[in-house]
Write a protein that holds these residues in place. Structure first.
Motif, mmCIF file in Angstrom:
data_model
loop_
_atom_site.group_PDB
_atom_site.id
_atom_site.type_symbol
_atom_site.label_atom_id
_atom_site.label_comp_id
_atom_site.label_asym_id
_atom_site.label_seq_id
_atom_site.Cartn_x
_atom_site.Cartn_y
_atom_site.Cartn_z
ATOM 1 N N LEU A 1 0.794 -0.968 -0.194
ATOM 2 C CA LEU A 1 -0.313 -0.078 -0.097
ATOM 3 C C LEU A 1 0.803 0.834 0.095
ATOM 4 O O LEU A 1 0.828 2.205 -0.971
ATOM 5 C CB LEU A 1 -1.097 0.371 0.663
ATOM 6 C CG LEU A 1 -1.815 1.037 1.907
ATOM 7 C CD1 LEU A 1 -2.728 1.766 0.262
ATOM 8 C CD2 LEU A 1 -2.643 0.872 2.803
ATOM 9 N N PHE A 2 2.284 1.448 0.630
ATOM 10 C CA PHE A 2 3.042 2.117 0.679
ATOM 11 C C PHE A 2 3.753 2.577 -0.275
ATOM 12 O O PHE A 2 3.124 3.351 -1.291
ATOM 13 C CB PHE A 2 3.891 1.862 1.726
ATOM 14 C CG PHE A 2 4.975 3.270 1.516
ATOM 15 C CD1 PHE A 2 4.483 4.464 2.507
ATOM 16 C CD2 PHE A 2 6.496 2.996 0.952
ATOM 17 C CE1 PHE A 2 6.217 5.119 2.270
ATOM 18 C CE2 PHE A 2 7.249 4.034 1.198
ATOM 19 C CZ PHE A 2 7.676 5.025 1.187
ATOM 20 N N LEU A 3 3.664 1.761 -1.209
ATOM 21 C CA LEU A 3 4.759 2.007 -2.543
ATOM 22 C C LEU A 3 3.474 1.579 -3.450
ATOM 23 O O LEU A 3 3.706 2.963 -4.097
ATOM 24 C CB LEU A 3 5.005 0.289 -2.790
ATOM 25 C CG LEU A 3 6.357 0.060 -2.010
ATOM 26 C CD1 LEU A 3 6.553 -1.514 -2.923
ATOM 27 C CD2 LEU A 3 8.063 1.049 -2.470
ATOM 28 N N PHE A 4 2.372 1.756 -3.694
ATOM 29 C CA PHE A 4 1.359 2.423 -4.293
ATOM 30 C C PHE A 4 1.026 3.991 -4.349
ATOM 31 O O PHE A 4 0.570 4.243 -4.762
ATOM 32 C CB PHE A 4 -0.279 1.668 -4.403
ATOM 33 C CG PHE A 4 -1.117 1.790 -4.932
ATOM 34 C CD1 PHE A 4 -0.967 1.385 -6.436
ATOM 35 C CD2 PHE A 4 -2.188 2.408 -4.777
ATOM 36 C CE1 PHE A 4 -2.445 1.135 -7.257
ATOM 37 C CE2 PHE A 4 -2.961 2.845 -4.921
ATOM 38 C CZ PHE A 4 -3.300 2.530 -7.233
ATOM 39 N N VAL A 5 0.444 4.226 -2.893
ATOM 40 C CA VAL A 5 -0.106 5.500 -2.646
ATOM 41 C C VAL A 5 1.611 6.654 -2.899
ATOM 42 O O VAL A 5 0.969 7.703 -3.516
ATOM 43 C CB VAL A 5 -0.212 5.673 -1.050
ATOM 44 C CG1 VAL A 5 0.011 7.510 -0.627
ATOM 45 C CG2 VAL A 5 -2.082 4.486 -0.934
ATOM 46 N N VAL A 6 2.331 5.952 -2.750
ATOM 47 C CA VAL A 6 4.039 7.017 -2.793
ATOM 48 C C VAL A 6 3.373 7.312 -4.662
ATOM 49 O O VAL A 6 3.762 8.820 -4.560
ATOM 50 C CB VAL A 6 4.743 6.936 -2.288
ATOM 51 C CG1 VAL A 6 6.618 7.466 -2.432
ATOM 52 C CG2 VAL A 6 4.613 6.581 -0.586
ATOM 53 N N TRP A 7 4.080 5.990 -4.968
ATOM 54 C CA TRP A 7 4.146 6.323 -5.962
ATOM 55 C C TRP A 7 2.772 7.038 -7.228
ATOM 56 O O TRP A 7 3.006 8.013 -7.994
ATOM 57 C CB TRP A 7 4.025 4.539 -7.314
ATOM 58 C CG TRP A 7 4.558 5.024 -8.335
ATOM 59 C CD1 TRP A 7 3.586 4.672 -9.411
ATOM 60 C CD2 TRP A 7 5.934 4.787 -9.009
ATOM 61 N NE1 TRP A 7 4.131 4.729 -10.898
ATOM 62 C CE2 TRP A 7 5.608 5.284 -10.617
ATOM 63 C CE3 TRP A 7 7.126 4.964 -8.636
ATOM 64 C CZ2 TRP A 7 6.911 4.787 -11.417
ATOM 65 C CZ3 TRP A 7 7.739 5.740 -9.510
ATOM 66 C CH2 TRP A 7 8.088 5.357 -10.730
ATOM 67 N N ASN A 8 1.716 6.723 -7.237
ATOM 68 C CA ASN A 8 0.341 7.629 -7.714
ATOM 69 C C ASN A 8 -0.262 8.606 -6.884
ATOM 70 O O ASN A 8 -1.131 9.065 -7.061
ATOM 71 C CB ASN A 8 -0.735 6.609 -7.540
ATOM 72 C CG ASN A 8 0.265 5.182 -8.559
ATOM 73 O OD1 ASN A 8 -0.216 5.469 -9.693
ATOM 74 N ND2 ASN A 8 0.376 3.598 -8.039
ATOM 75 N N PHE A 9 0.494 9.060 -5.438
ATOM 76 C CA PHE A 9 0.007 10.412 -4.914
ATOM 77 C C PHE A 9 0.132 11.573 -5.461
ATOM 78 O O PHE A 9 0.080 12.400 -6.497
ATOM 79 C CB PHE A 9 0.649 10.230 -3.519
ATOM 80 C CG PHE A 9 0.575 11.923 -2.660
ATOM 81 C CD1 PHE A 9 -0.698 11.414 -2.062
ATOM 82 C CD2 PHE A 9 0.670 13.061 -2.978
ATOM 83 C CE1 PHE A 9 -0.823 12.326 -1.354
ATOM 84 C CE2 PHE A 9 0.697 14.173 -1.953
ATOM 85 C CZ PHE A 9 -0.187 13.058 -1.352
ATOM 86 N N GLU A 10 -1.188 12.219 -5.156
ATOM 87 C CA GLU A 10 -1.957 13.656 -5.866
ATOM 88 C C GLU A 10 -2.169 13.963 -4.754
ATOM 89 O O GLU A 10 -2.796 13.257 -3.364
ATOM 90 C CB GLU A 10 -2.864 12.934 -7.319
ATOM 91 C CG GLU A 10 -2.199 12.763 -8.450
ATOM 92 C CD GLU A 10 -1.039 13.232 -8.915
ATOM 93 O OE1 GLU A 10 -1.515 14.468 -8.163
ATOM 94 O OE2 GLU A 10 -0.558 13.409 -9.775
ATOM 95 N N LEU A 11 -2.356 15.407 -4.831
ATOM 96 C CA LEU A 11 -2.526 16.157 -3.568
ATOM 97 C C LEU A 11 -4.342 15.934 -3.220
ATOM 98 O O LEU A 11 -4.400 16.237 -2.004
ATOM 99 C CB LEU A 11 -2.513 17.920 -3.694
ATOM 100 C CG LEU A 11 -2.564 18.610 -2.669
ATOM 101 C CD1 LEU A 11 -1.580 18.177 -1.222
ATOM 102 C CD2 LEU A 11 -2.258 19.745 -2.461
ATOM 103 N N TYR A 12 -5.128 15.809 -4.454
ATOM 104 C CA TYR A 12 -6.509 15.654 -3.588
ATOM 105 C C TYR A 12 -6.775 14.549 -3.117
ATOM 106 O O TYR A 12 -8.011 14.602 -2.811
ATOM 107 C CB TYR A 12 -7.087 15.907 -5.675
ATOM 108 C CG TYR A 12 -7.091 14.023 -6.253
ATOM 109 C CD1 TYR A 12 -7.544 12.855 -6.235
ATOM 110 C CD2 TYR A 12 -6.375 14.276 -7.253
ATOM 111 C CE1 TYR A 12 -7.164 12.152 -6.806
ATOM 112 C CE2 TYR A 12 -6.319 13.008 -8.160
ATOM 113 C CZ TYR A 12 -6.691 12.346 -7.552
ATOM 114 O OH TYR A 12 -6.529 10.929 -8.539
#
Length: 731
Positions: A545-556
């Motif tokens: 989950l950490f890898l997925f969120v950080v790689w795809n993170f957007e402010l929204y």
């Protein structure tokens, strides 16, 4: 009675007075007095001359108490550092027996300490001529030192017979400020016609902008200024601005205007000093009769007896819809009037008078099974209905534990998150009114048109007391206006007790804050357990989950996650899997605190050690309040996501949806640019705008866990059900 009128009794003490009275005419001593009789005594406290010095600087801070018997009926304002004070204050007192003299006592005000006695005198009311203004000079004496010259007090008095007017009386209550930092409830009697004149006829809106070039009162060449306002019995105190001679307050508040011709607002500026008496900076006044209505006036007021200026904005507006009527005369019963009210708050009138959010009608029908307060085994109950600073009363029903009031009260709603407070008191002619019970009802929890039996609670609103009260309440409001008003500061109550030190309250706030902090600590432990691979499946899932969120993170995604959390809790609630728990810990602590408050009230006359170490007490109170603020902040965030107030949770969902869309489609740099331009140009666009934080204003409307317990409706005894009573009557 004050500004207003008080009913008192008295005793005799050998004080001396001298009068400038023309003895030609009829005095009351020569006329048989009606029994019972009622007289109105109008007093103008003019000035004092050559008063005794009680302070080290060779001056005094005098004020005057008027008493009939052992009860105080009026107290003047304090004139600082002056042995020849000029008050020019007026009071109206209802007197039942002229044989009881009016006592006048002068004191020197000492902050945090016992005030010094400066002399006393009495006025024999039987020697006054009826309906004739009389100038009176009173020579002050000390019974222990009769030879000491303590100066004189000059009065003007008019005695008028008021026979028979008190028989059809109603009750009006005021809370007069005592310098012991408590509000003492006084029972005041007014005729029915006079009562109507005490419905406010307008609103005085005041914005305290700033101070300029104030006098330096501290050794560092600066001051910690704050300002006190007084209009009749109404009082307001601004926040303290530390270490400045040019404070920027930007605070707004409203006073009720009771007199058609206006009134005088007394304004005093003070320097806050921890551990000792606050320093007086200066005073000024605003004569409302000189200001035009429906117009904002910018006033720059020079401080007298000091230095500097205060800058205010003052606006006088016509009275809001506030009324008292009998049950047969109800605004919402009249179809035409109801349609007008519904039209006024329809969705089409969103931008018409944003301060007028809605309309509230309260029918106070009756109470049953009230507490016995008098030695006769009965009570003399009357009811006080409060919405923020709006305060109206019913008449008194004498010698009755099941009173029928049948009164209808109407209010304008300025904030839909306000709480309606209905308190029942026992009228007591010889002392302040006795508390019988209270209910607090958030406006958003009201079910329109339903007559309900509310179980009366104790003063802390934590548990039941004896009796129930029957109310029927209707709320009509504009949801869009209510939502917009949620994002501006709450109206501050000017009738509130100052916080006092309480070990139970300190402990309660500490435990509440500890619980909020423990949520963060437990979250940190959970994250740490994932990093330590205590549970390999959980740690693996967290890593992915950490890898997925950080790689795809957007402010929204930030408001989107909060939105999903709110939605998840909503579906849990509607599916019956409510994870909200009744806070018995907070309730138990509140009950312990009430027991301590009762004990404090009984011992309030005793001079405890805590009163002599004022500085330590102030520090403890500050810590106590900070703990309360921090705990309340965490609890309000939790209660937003727990759907404690659905209206606010829906409002949060709408806001988070908007923020998510904005952050998804608009680059961050443009959002920051718009935010910065707005902040930098705000003072240029609106120089007198009141600073606020919309997020904090929103959270201020969400109840803390303590307030959730206080506003919780108790279940009445089934025997008090109206339906069951009807069946019993039929049987």
């Amino acid at each position: 009675m004050l500004d207003s009128c008080k009913l008192k009794s008295a005793c005799n003490l050998p004080f001396i007075y001298n009068k400038k009275i023309n003895t030609a005419g009829t005095s009351n001593a020569d006329v048989p007095l009606p029994d019972p009789g009622m007289y109105q005594l109008d007093i103008t406290l003019r000035r004092g001359q050559s008063l005794a010095a009680r302070d080290r600087g060779g001056t005094s801070d005098p004020y005057v108490k008027f008493k009939i018997g052992r009860k105080e009926v009026f107290r003047s304002k304090i004139i600082h550092k002056n042995l020849n004070p000029v008050w020019e204050e007026k009071a109206c007192i209802l007197v039942e027996h002229l044989r009881e003299p009016l006592y006048i006592k002068v004191f020197d005000y000492d902050f945090g300490l016992q005030d010094d006695f400066m002399g006393s005198a009495f006025l024999d009311l039987t020697q006054l001529e009826l309906n004739r203004p009389t100038d009176v000079t009173l020579t002050l004496k000390d019974p222990h030192y009769p030879d000491h010259d303590l100066g004189i007090i000059l009065l003007s008095v008019v005695l008028t017979p008021k026979e028979g007017e008190h028989r059809d009386a109603t009750m009006l209550m005021r809370k007069s400020w005592k310098r012991s930092s408590k509000f003492q409830t006084q029972s005041l009697r007014l005729s029915d016609a006079h009562r109507k004149s005490h419905l406010w006829r307008g609103i005085v809106s005041i914005t305290l902008i700033e101070g300029r070039d104030l006098k330096a009162m501290d050794s560092n060449g600066l001051s910690d200024p704050y300002v006190k306002f007084r209009l009749g019995h109404q009082k307001y105190k601004s926040k303290i601005m530390p270490k400045t001679l040019n404070p920027q307050w930007r605070e707004q508040f409203d006073f009720h205007l009771y007199e058609e011709r206006g009134g005088i607002i007394d304004i005093t500026a003070w320097d806050k000093d921890a551990g000792k008496r606050d320093d007086f900076i200066g005073r000024c006044q605003v004569d409302l009769s000189a200001l035009s209505r429906e117009q904002t006036h910018k006033l720059e007021l020079q401080l007298e007896e000091g230095e500097g200026h205060l800058v205010l904005l003052v606006t006088l507006t016509a009275s809001a819809t506030v009324s008292i009527s009998d049950l047969s005369v109800s605004s919402l019963e009249d179809q035409k009037e109801r349609e007008e009210i519904l039209k006024r708050y329809s969705p089409l009138r969103i931008f018409h008078n944003l301060k007028d959010v809605g309309f509230l009608q309260v029918k106070v029908i009756r109470a049953e099974g009230l507490m016995v307060a008098d030695v006769t085994g009965k009570s003399d109950p009357f009811c006080v209905v409060e919405l923020n600073n709006d305060r109206l009363l019913t008449h008194t029903v004498y010698k009755n534990l099941n009173p029928q009031w049948n009164k209808v009260f109407t209010f304008n709603i300025k904030d839909i998150h306000s709480v309606l407070e209905v308190t029942v008191y026992d009228e007591d002619r010889d002392r302040s009114a006795d508390f019988l019970g209270k209910v607090a009802i958030p406006l958003l929890s009201i079910q329109n048109g339903e007559q309900k039996a509310y179980v009366l609670k104790n003063k802390q609103l934590t548990g039941p007391t004896k009796g129930v009260i029957y109310l029927e309440i209707d709320v009509i409001f504009n949801a869009v206006k209510a939502s917009l008003r949620t994002l501006i500061p709450k109206e501050q109550k000017y009738i509130e007790e100052e916080n006092r030190l309480s070990k139970q309250l300190l402990l309660r706030n500490f435990i509440r804050m500890k619980r909020c902090v423990m949520v963060l600590v437990n979250a940190a432990y959970y994250v740490n357990s994932c990093l330590d691979w205590d549970s390999p499946p959980r740690s693996l899932a967290a890593f992915v989950l950490f890898l997925f969120v950080v790689w795809n993170f957007e402010l929204y995604m930030i408001p989107l996650v909060l939105l999903l959390l709110l939605t998840w809790n909503y579906f849990l609630i509607i599916s019956g899997k409510d994870n909200r728990q009744h806070d018995t810990v907070v309730e138990d602590m509140l009950e312990d605190e009430e027991e301590e408050d009762d004990k404090d009230d009984k011992d309030s006359e005793k001079k405890g050690f805590i009163n002599k170490i004022y500085a330590i007490q102030e520090v403890c109170i500050s810590v106590q309040n900070i703990l309360d603020e921090v705990a309340s902040f965490g609890e309000r965030i939790k209660n937003t996501f727990n759907w404690t107030v659905p209206f606010l949770s829906w409002l949060a969902i709408i806001a988070l949806c908007v923020f998510t869309v904005i952050l998804y489609f608009i680059p961050l740099r443009y959002i920051v640019l718009v935010w910065g331009i707005n902040k930098f140009t705000k003072k240029l666009r609106s120089p007198y705008a009141i600073d606020n934080n919309e997020l904090l204003d929103f959270l201020s409307r969400v109840p803390s866990d303590v307030q959730v317990v206080q506003y919780q409706e108790l279940k009445p005894d089934p025997s008090h059900s109206p339906c069951k009573r009807k069946k019993n009557n039929l049987g």
